[in-house]
Design a protein around this motif. Structure first.
Motif, short mmCIF file in Angstrom:
data_model
loop_
_atom_site.label_atom_id
_atom_site.label_comp_id
_atom_site.label_asym_id
_atom_site.label_seq_id
_atom_site.Cartn_x
_atom_site.Cartn_y
_atom_site.Cartn_z
N ASP A 159 0.71 -1.08 -0.20
CA ASP A 159 -0.16 -0.05 0.01
C ASP A 159 0.87 1.28 -0.10
O ASP A 159 0.31 2.18 -0.71
N GLU A 160 2.12 1.24 0.84
CA GLU A 160 2.86 2.58 0.72
C GLU A 160 3.53 2.62 -0.59
O GLU A 160 3.38 3.68 -1.01
N ILE A 161 3.91 1.75 -1.31
CA ILE A 161 4.33 1.68 -2.55
C ILE A 161 3.51 2.33 -3.45
O ILE A 161 3.87 3.38 -4.26
N ALA A 162 2.36 1.68 -3.50
CA ALA A 162 1.14 2.22 -4.55
C ALA A 162 0.84 3.71 -4.26
O ALA A 162 0.57 4.39 -5.11
N CYS A 163 0.86 4.07 -3.03
CA CYS A 163 0.22 5.38 -2.44
C CYS A 163 1.51 6.35 -3.02
O CYS A 163 1.23 7.37 -3.53
N PHE A 164 2.67 5.87 -2.84
CA PHE A 164 3.80 6.88 -2.95
C PHE A 164 3.57 7.26 -4.39
O PHE A 164 3.96 8.31 -4.88
N ALA A 165 3.90 6.01 -5.13
CA ALA A 165 3.87 6.05 -6.65
C ALA A 165 2.62 7.06 -7.14
O ALA A 165 2.88 7.88 -8.12
N ARG A 166 1.54 6.58 -6.67
CA ARG A 166 0.28 7.38 -7.37
C ARG A 166 0.40 8.97 -6.90
O ARG A 166 0.51 9.91 -7.58
N LEU A 167 0.83 9.45 -5.32
CA LEU A 167 0.90 10.73 -5.12
C LEU A 167 1.96 11.30 -5.74
O LEU A 167 1.75 12.62 -6.08
N PHE A 168 3.19 10.69 -5.78
CA PHE A 168 4.33 11.46 -6.72
C PHE A 168 4.10 11.79 -8.07
O PHE A 168 4.33 12.78 -8.56
N THR A 169 3.43 10.82 -8.61
CA THR A 169 2.90 11.10 -10.06
C THR A 169 1.93 11.98 -10.32
O THR A 169 2.15 12.96 -10.98
N ARG A 170 1.10 12.09 -9.25
CA ARG A 170 0.18 13.27 -9.33
C ARG A 170 0.79 14.76 -9.00
O ARG A 170 0.37 15.64 -9.51
N TYR A 171 1.79 14.64 -7.99
CA TYR A 171 2.40 15.88 -7.82
C TYR A 171 3.16 16.37 -9.03
O TYR A 171 3.16 17.60 -9.16
N ALA A 172 3.83 15.52 -9.58
CA ALA A 172 4.64 15.96 -10.77
C ALA A 172 3.82 16.18 -11.97
O ALA A 172 4.11 17.29 -12.63
N GLN A 173 2.66 15.86 -12.11
CA GLN A 173 1.82 16.06 -13.09
C GLN A 173 1.12 17.66 -12.97
O GLN A 173 1.12 18.53 -13.63
N ASP A 174 0.78 17.75 -11.50
CA ASP A 174 0.34 19.08 -11.28
C ASP A 174 1.32 20.04 -11.14
O ASP A 174 0.62 21.26 -11.64
N ILE A 175 2.42 19.74 -10.77
CA ILE A 175 3.39 20.91 -10.54
C ILE A 175 3.92 21.38 -11.83
O ILE A 175 4.03 22.70 -12.19
N MET A 176 3.84 20.46 -12.79
CA MET A 176 4.27 20.81 -14.32
C MET A 176 2.97 21.34 -14.94
O MET A 176 3.33 21.99 -16.00
N GLY A 177 1.86 21.13 -14.76
CA GLY A 177 0.87 21.88 -15.44
C GLY A 177 0.27 23.03 -14.68
O GLY A 177 -0.75 23.61 -15.20
N ASP A 178 0.91 23.54 -13.58
CA ASP A 178 0.44 24.83 -13.12
C ASP A 178 0.60 25.93 -13.68
O ASP A 178 1.68 26.42 -13.79
N ASP A 179 -0.30 26.47 -14.36
CA ASP A 179 -0.39 27.60 -15.24
C ASP A 179 -0.26 28.89 -14.31
O ASP A 179 0.05 30.00 -14.92
N GLU A 180 -0.78 28.75 -12.94
CA GLU A 180 -0.81 30.02 -11.98
C GLU A 180 0.46 30.39 -11.30
O GLU A 180 0.89 31.30 -10.93
N GLY A 181 1.67 29.18 -11.17
CA GLY A 181 2.78 29.48 -10.42
C GLY A 181 3.67 30.06 -10.78
O GLY A 181 4.76 30.29 -10.41
#
Length: 181
Positions: A159-181
């Protein structure tokens, strides 16, 4: 709350005005500090350097990054399609100036990891091609990296591995797609 020095490095005013809970604010300050340490180690090539030292390959971390850049360009990783690596593309991939990329390519050629060839589509253009020795270094280092990766994550549950992978992927996608920052 937290260490005042650590809080002074963050934009506490932005955090306090964000509407995030105090616990979330502290967690973000911790995360920012960890990201900084991790990023500095990545930039300094600490893990790559350690794996190269263990391997016995006579390659400096910067040269290894050049070798991996040639392989990524040729495979089309991060690009629309595979393409012939040139010194110009090497410079772009490594985010360095062309003269430095030329020196990296020359070092890799001198070590026998890369060779220059004429492009198939334009004999006037010179391309960089991995040699068998270059591919062997890349394969060995890939295997070392994955053994290290598996060793780190073997201490985590599923569960920790799956959660980390999911959250880190989400973070990477969100940070790169942040048009306001």
């Amino acid at each position: 709350m937290s260490d005042p020095h650590r809080r002074s490095l963050g934009r506490v005013d932005l955090l306090e005005d964000s509407g995030l809970s105090p616990l979330s604010q502290e967690a973000l300050l911790d995360l920012e500090q960890t990201f900084f340490q991790w990023h500095r180690r990545v930039l300094k090539g600490e893990l790559t350097g350690r794996l190269l030292a263990e391997s016995g390959h006579q390659v400096e971390p910067g040269q290894f990054h050049g070798l991996t850049a040639v392989a990524r360009i040729a495979a089309g990783i991060g690009r629309d399609a595979p393409t012939d690596p040139t010194v110009g593309l090497l410079a772009e991939e490594m985010a360095i100036d062309p003269s430095r990329a030329s020196r990296v390519a020359s070092d890799l050629i001198a070590q026998g990891f890369v060779r220059r060839e004429a492009a198939q589509d334009d004999g006037r253009k010179t391309v960089l091609c991995l040699t068998a020795a270059g591919r062997a270094v890349l394969e060995d280092m890939r295997d070392r990296k994955w053994r290290h990766f598996v060793r780190v994550f073997s201490r985590w549950n599923e569960d920790e591995i799956a959660c980390f992978a999911r959250l880190f992927t989400r973070y990477a996608q969100d940070i790169m797609g942040d048009d306001e920052g």
